[in-house]
Scaffold this active site. Structure first.
Site, mmCIF file in Angstrom:
data_model
loop_
_atom_site.group_PDB
_atom_site.id
_atom_site.type_symbol
_atom_site.label_atom_id
_atom_site.label_comp_id
_atom_site.label_asym_id
_atom_site.label_seq_id
_atom_site.Cartn_x
_atom_site.Cartn_y
_atom_site.Cartn_z
ATOM 1 N N SER A 83 0.838 -1.197 0.000
ATOM 2 C CA SER A 83 0.000 0.000 0.000
ATOM 3 C C SER A 83 0.872 1.245 0.000
ATOM 4 O O SER A 83 2.009 1.218 0.478
ATOM 5 C CB SER A 83 -0.901 0.026 1.242
ATOM 6 O OG SER A 83 -1.562 1.267 1.366
ATOM 7 N N TYR A 87 -2.475 -0.230 10.652
ATOM 8 C CA TYR A 87 -2.478 -0.617 9.241
ATOM 9 C C TYR A 87 -1.208 -0.143 8.543
ATOM 10 O O TYR A 87 -0.539 -0.910 7.835
ATOM 11 C CB TYR A 87 -3.715 -0.022 8.564
ATOM 12 C CG TYR A 87 -3.846 -0.366 7.096
ATOM 13 C CD1 TYR A 87 -4.320 -1.602 6.685
ATOM 14 C CD2 TYR A 87 -3.508 0.573 6.115
ATOM 15 C CE1 TYR A 87 -4.449 -1.909 5.342
ATOM 16 C CE2 TYR A 87 -3.638 0.276 4.769
ATOM 17 C CZ TYR A 87 -4.108 -0.962 4.384
ATOM 18 O OH TYR A 87 -4.230 -1.265 3.053
#
Length: 692
Positions: free
Chosen positions: A569, A582
């Site tokens: 990501s 995250y």
């Protein structure tokens, strides 16, 4: 009514086709091809002759519809047929120059075409054309070939059918064989005998009838009689058992352990996909006293032989790499000697010398080919060859094709021309992809891209319903041979190891791993619980570690290299609010990519990263409050998120699952085979995420 074949004729379906002889012929073909005891995939041929109007003269003329070259009667459609003028086909006898020139006749079939949209006529065309019957079946039933391939086959055929089934000795299919069938029929007629069929030595069976149904029934009755006869003679099978099979669980475990090793050996020329079978008929043969005598003989029927090679490789009890290496070397030397001793001046170059069929006593049969369907079909054909050997040994003794005849089939110039006409392999042909979390969203898009580019795919997910839906979709798009499914929890080592075992049993191993399974939690530091933290790190970091570890073990056994692509990501590199769990887990995934790339270079296993951002469409990442959390962090509503994410990119673009799939393919498709440890951003251009 029948014990050894299935009567699949449906009067209602046939009645609906009444008056259309071509449709009835296709219906008959399809139900014959549905029973593997009658004929294998791609094996045999069927035809019908009818009166039609000549488009040039307007007069009635006889036309033969027949399965076209390379087709399969079980799935035959009108578009797969050839339609020819019968009188023109028969008039080719005027230019036939003899057996040594018969291959040139195939080109002349094109001058006999009636329907201009016809498929290319097959080599079997004259075999049907020179017989006068309206409906003809040419099939390769195990029971009939067992008689045809036995030492006393001609005499047994004569006695069993009272002379009503003729006999034509072995000859390669072609124009001359068609003339021999005609001569056999005429010789019997000169004696006042009306034959109901002809047995072809070591090859197969011809049967016929005045209507499609009569032809079908005649075919079933002849095959049933052959099978009944063999059953009545069968006592001890293959000389009795030399050993017992392992249990089903042990067979699966041993096969999964060995399959990647065998795949590596068999892929020394072209990367292969595997298939495993422990069918009871296979086990009976490979565990028998007669295995060592019969296996080297190879198969008899040309269709069997073309798909299974000259003979199988039989393994011993020691299946270590050290023991397998000389076995494979000896097989390759044997195949090279076979080629050198049988080749002609114009023979095509020697093909891959590795075995197609590998027999492992006590465990089962492995087959390897360029794709899963071909590997599976090879297993089906060799199982039929086992049935033939069993029957022939029960009634007499089995005889295989002489080596030169086998070579002339395998390296037939017409077969070579057919191979040369085949489409170029796709970029991922022969490769097996395992994409985690591929039941939907980004994972499914990646798996679909891999399948579109020729790979076999193992779909996996923790959601059984989602996985079942994905499987149905993939089978509809790509066929049953391309896709396998398994429930997999990336946080559980046993689950992942079981999934890799499934990959080895289904396809022989694995080549492409995409660590895509993920979850997202967006909370401020004081709201972020330890349970949230553990869940993120278990799925994203531990999951990537466990899947990679299990896959690397398989890849090293294969020795073929491979690819691992980690879906990370932009958040691995860009700090933002309410994202501590995250974002840090994604950073750990990114660095694991670099660490594994550094370690796995000597194995030619490439490890790379794709960094998406804001993939909203059809993505599970937005479940569980993530969308609400990100909207809160940016001071906007959830409905405003898509536009917000697109607007902040340099390209002002929304990112879709297909965009991530294309990035993954960029890494594994062949153009970046010398790249590892790299990251590819797919975020529309987020300057803060540029890699430095």
């Amino acid at each position: 009514m029948y014990k050894h074949v299935s009567d699949l004729w449906d009067d209602a379906k046939a009645a609906a086709l009444a008056g259309n002889e071509v449709d009835l012929f296709i219906y008959r073909s399809n139900i014959l091809g549905a029973d593997l005891r009658i004929t294998n995939y791609g094996g045999g041929n069927t035809s019908v002759k009818l009166q039609d109007k000549d488009p040039l003269t307007g007069s009635e003329t006889e036309v033969m519809w027949i399965k076209g070259s390379g087709g399969d009667i079980g799935t035959l459609k009108k578009s797969g047929c050839a339609a020819l003028y019968v009188d023109r086909l028969r008039s080719l006898t005027n230019v036939y120059r003899g057996l040594e020139h018969e291959d040139e006749m195939v080109e002349l079939f094109n001058h006999c075409i009636f329907d201009l949209s016809s498929k290319a006529p097959s080599i079997d065309t004259p075999l049907h054309g020179f017989l006068p019957f309206k409906h003809i079946d040419h099939l390769h039933p195990d029971a009939a070939i067992a008689i045809a391939a036995s030492k006393d086959g001609e005499q047994i055929t004569k006695e069993l059918f009272g002379g009503l089934i003729g006999w034509v000795g072995w000859q390669r299919p072609g124009f001359d064989l068609g003339l021999q069938l005609k001569a056999c029929l005429e010789e019997a007629a000169s004696r006042g005998v009306q034959l109901r069929g002809i047995m072809l030595g070591s090859h197969g069976l011809f049967t016929w009838g005045d209507t499609s149904y009569e032809c079908y029934v005649n075919t079933l009755e002849v095959i049933e009689k052959c099978a009944d006869y063999i059953e009545s003679k069968t006592a001890t099978v293959f000389g009795g058992a030399r050993m017992s099979s392992f249990s089903a669980e042990e067979r699966a475990a041993k096969a999964a352990e060995l399959a990647p090793v065998l795949r590596g050996f068999c892929s020394s020329h072209v990367q292969m996909v595997g298939h495993f079978s422990d069918d009871e008929r296979v086990l009976q043969f490979i565990n028998s006293n007669d295995l060592d005598r019969l296996a080297p003989l190879g198969t008899s029927c040309p269709d069997h032989f073309l798909r299974t090679k000259i003979s199988p490789l039989v393994l011993g009890s020691d299946v270590s790499v050290e023991a397998l290496t000389p076995l494979f070397e000896d097989y390759r030397i044997m195949y090279g000697s076979y080629y050198d001793s049988c080749k002609h001046a114009n023979s095509p170059a020697m093909r891959d010398p590795n075995p197609v069929v590998i027999l492992y006593p006590g465990v089962g049969m492995f087959t390897f080919a360029k794709d899963k369907q071909t590997a599976r079909v090879a297993a089906e054909f060799y199982t039929n060859a086992i049935n033939v050997m069993r029957g022939a040994e029960a009634i007499s003794s089995y005889t295989s094709l002489p080596r030169q005849e086998a070579f002339d089939i395998e390296y037939w110039l017409l077969e070579e021309a057919k191979l040369q006409r085949m489409p170029k392999p796709k970029a991922l042909s022969g490769r097996v992809a395992f994409v985690t979390g591929s039941g939907g969203g980004i994972g499914k898009a990646i798996a679909k891209k891999m399948a579109q580019e020729g790979a076999c795919v193992i779909l996996n997910d923790v959601n059984a319903d989602r996985l079942a839906e994905a499987k149905a979709e993939f089978i509809g798009l790509f066929g049953k041979d391309v896709v396998s499914t398994v429930i997999a929890d990336v946080t559980n080592q046993e689950s992942i190891e079981a999934a890799m075992t499934q990959a080895c049993l289904d396809f022989g191993g694995v080549d492409l791993i995409v660590n895509n399974a993920g979850i997202s939690i967006s909370k401020g530091i004081l709201e972020h619980t330890q349970a949230d933290w553990d869940k993120l790190y278990d799925i994203l970091v531990k999951g990537q570690y466990l899947v990679s570890q299990a896959a690397i073990a398989v890849m090293r056994k294969q020795g073929l290299g491979g690819d691992i692509v980690n879906i990370v990501s932009k958040n691995a590199f860009v700090a933002g609010p309410n994202n501590v769990g995250y974002g840090s887990a994604k950073a750990a995934q990114a660095h694991m990519t670099r660490l594994l790339a550094a370690e796995l270079g000597p194995d030619h296993i490439r490890v790379n990263t794709v960094n998406p951002d804001a993939v909203i469409a059809d993505s599970n990442i937005w479940a569980g409050g993530w969308a609400e959390g990100r909207a809160k962090a940016y001071g906007i509503t959830v409905a405003e998120l898509p536009a917000y994410y697109a607007k902040r990119t340099l390209l002002n673009e929304s990112i879709l699952p297909d965009d991530i799939a294309n990035a993954c393919f960029a890494f594994v498709g062949g153009l970046l085979n010398k790249s590892t440890g790299n990251a590819l951003n797919v975020d529309g251009g987020v300057a803060a995420g540029f890699l430095r």
